[in-house]
Motif scaffolding. Structure first.
Motif, PDB file in Angstrom:
ATOM      1  N   LYS A 176      -7.550   0.192  -7.636  1.00 41.83           N
ATOM      2  CA  LYS A 176      -7.442  -0.487  -6.625  1.00 41.83           C
ATOM      3  C   LYS A 176      -8.455   0.124  -5.663  1.00 41.83           C
ATOM      4  O   LYS A 176      -8.361   1.057  -5.217  1.00 41.83           O
ATOM      5  CB  LYS A 176      -6.049  -0.756  -5.696  1.00 41.83           C
ATOM      6  N   SER A 177      -9.514  -0.892  -5.582  1.00 41.11           N
ATOM      7  CA  SER A 177     -10.704  -0.123  -4.532  1.00 41.11           C
ATOM      8  C   SER A 177     -10.385   0.125  -3.336  1.00 41.11           C
ATOM      9  O   SER A 177      -9.216  -0.536  -2.731  1.00 41.11           O
ATOM     10  CB  SER A 177     -11.831  -0.840  -4.842  1.00 41.11           C
ATOM     11  N   GLY A 178     -11.048   0.891  -2.638  1.00 37.80           N
ATOM     12  CA  GLY A 178     -10.932   1.121  -1.139  1.00 37.80           C
ATOM     13  C   GLY A 178     -10.523   2.574  -0.695  1.00 37.80           C
ATOM     14  O   GLY A 178     -10.549   2.855   0.507  1.00 37.80           O
ATOM     15  N   LYS A 181      -1.538   1.638  -3.121  1.00 39.29           N
ATOM     16  CA  LYS A 181      -2.533   2.011  -2.233  1.00 39.29           C
ATOM     17  C   LYS A 181      -3.823   1.820  -2.397  1.00 39.29           C
ATOM     18  O   LYS A 181      -4.247   1.955  -3.495  1.00 39.29           O
ATOM     19  CB  LYS A 181      -2.172   3.648  -1.790  1.00 39.29           C
ATOM     20  N   PRO A 182      -4.707   1.611  -1.406  1.00 37.97           N
ATOM     21  CA  PRO A 182      -6.269   1.653  -1.825  1.00 37.97           C
ATOM     22  C   PRO A 182      -6.546   3.197  -2.511  1.00 37.97           C
ATOM     23  O   PRO A 182      -6.278   3.933  -2.005  1.00 37.97           O
ATOM     24  CB  PRO A 182      -6.817   1.522  -0.546  1.00 37.97           C
ATOM     25  N   GLY A 183      -7.228   2.983  -3.556  1.00 37.36           N
ATOM     26  CA  GLY A 183      -7.682   4.170  -4.192  1.00 37.36           C
ATOM     27  C   GLY A 183      -6.641   4.519  -5.356  1.00 37.36           C
ATOM     28  O   GLY A 183      -6.634   5.646  -6.013  1.00 37.36           O
ATOM     29  N   GLU A 210     -10.829   6.752  -0.892  1.00 35.24           N
ATOM     30  CA  GLU A 210     -12.219   7.918  -0.515  1.00 35.24           C
ATOM     31  C   GLU A 210     -12.848   8.133  -1.695  1.00 35.24           C
ATOM     32  O   GLU A 210     -12.026   8.276  -2.758  1.00 35.24           O
ATOM     33  CB  GLU A 210     -11.447   9.233   0.258  1.00 35.24           C
ATOM     34  N   ASN A 216       0.916  -1.201   0.010  1.00 36.62           N
ATOM     35  CA  ASN A 216      -0.144  -0.136   0.070  1.00 36.62           C
ATOM     36  C   ASN A 216       0.821   1.212   0.020  1.00 36.62           C
ATOM     37  O   ASN A 216       0.473   2.337   0.648  1.00 36.62           O
ATOM     38  CB  ASN A 216      -0.932   0.213   1.313  1.00 36.62           C
TER      39      ASN A 216
END
Length: 200
Positions: A196-198, A130-132, A200, A101
């Motif tokens: 990459k989902s997650g 990273k997520p997002g 904001e 991440n």
């Protein structure tokens, strides 16, 4: 691992650089612009950076952190000499040893068709984003890989061949959402913007 002499030349000549800048990188830039994604001040990785030209192109986005790696020591030596202001290391896309991440964006310019364990490579790329964050990936499908292996004697192992259906299925199976995809140069060369989902 080293490329054969033919492929090493093809990856390090003005024609390849023109294609990378005018078609491949331009396509990635258009993807980011259409989705209002800015990499300024972000952490960015160039996976399989070769001699570092792609990393230099990515610097245009003004990231706060920019790292490039390649499995070939000869390519990284060349990158460090040509672009001493940039950060490069020898490493494998199957096991980068980078933090999970960590990156807002990862760029991949045509390396998975060399890797029999290409599905594991996608998983490793997912891990370090990273997520997002986003993956911008360009590669050759089975038909294009076979063509270059047959007629140009390039090192494209059959175990690394994939159809576009197999490739997109694996991206989704790993956890990426495909925001955009485009065939560039020919039907055998494709570019993808994945999320990459997650975030904001």
């Amino acid at each position: 691992m080293e490329l054969n002499k033919i492929e090493f030349y093809m990856m390090n000549n003005p024609i390849r650089r023109w294609l990378q800048k005018s078609i491949e990188f331009k396509t990635f830039k258009e993807f980011l612009d259409r989705h209002n994604l800015s990499l300024e001040g972000k952490a960015v990785l160039d996976a399989g950076c070769g001699s570092g030209y792609s990393t230099k192109l990515i610097q245009e986005f003004r990231p706060a952190e920019l790292v490039g790696f390649d499995i070939m020591p000869s390519q990284i030596d060349k990158a460090k000499k040509e672009y001493p202001d940039l950060n490069f290391f020898v490493g494998s896309v199957l096991e980068t040893h980078l933090d999970s991440n960590k990156f807002d964006a990862v760029f991949v310019f045509g390396i998975l068709h060399h890797i029999p364990r290409w599905k594991d490579a996608i998983a490793e790329l997912y891990r370090v984003i990273k997520p997002g964050g986003v993956l911008l990936i360009e590669d050759l499908n089975k038909d294009a890989s076979h063509f270059f292996a047959t007629y140009f004697k390039l090192d494209h192992p059959p175990e690394a061949y994939f159809t576009w259906d197999e490739f997109t299925h694996q991206l989704k199976e790993t956890g990426f959402e495909i925001l955009e995809e485009k065939r560039i140069i020919s039907k055998g060369v494709g570019s993808f913007l994945c999320l990459k989902s997650g975030g904001e």
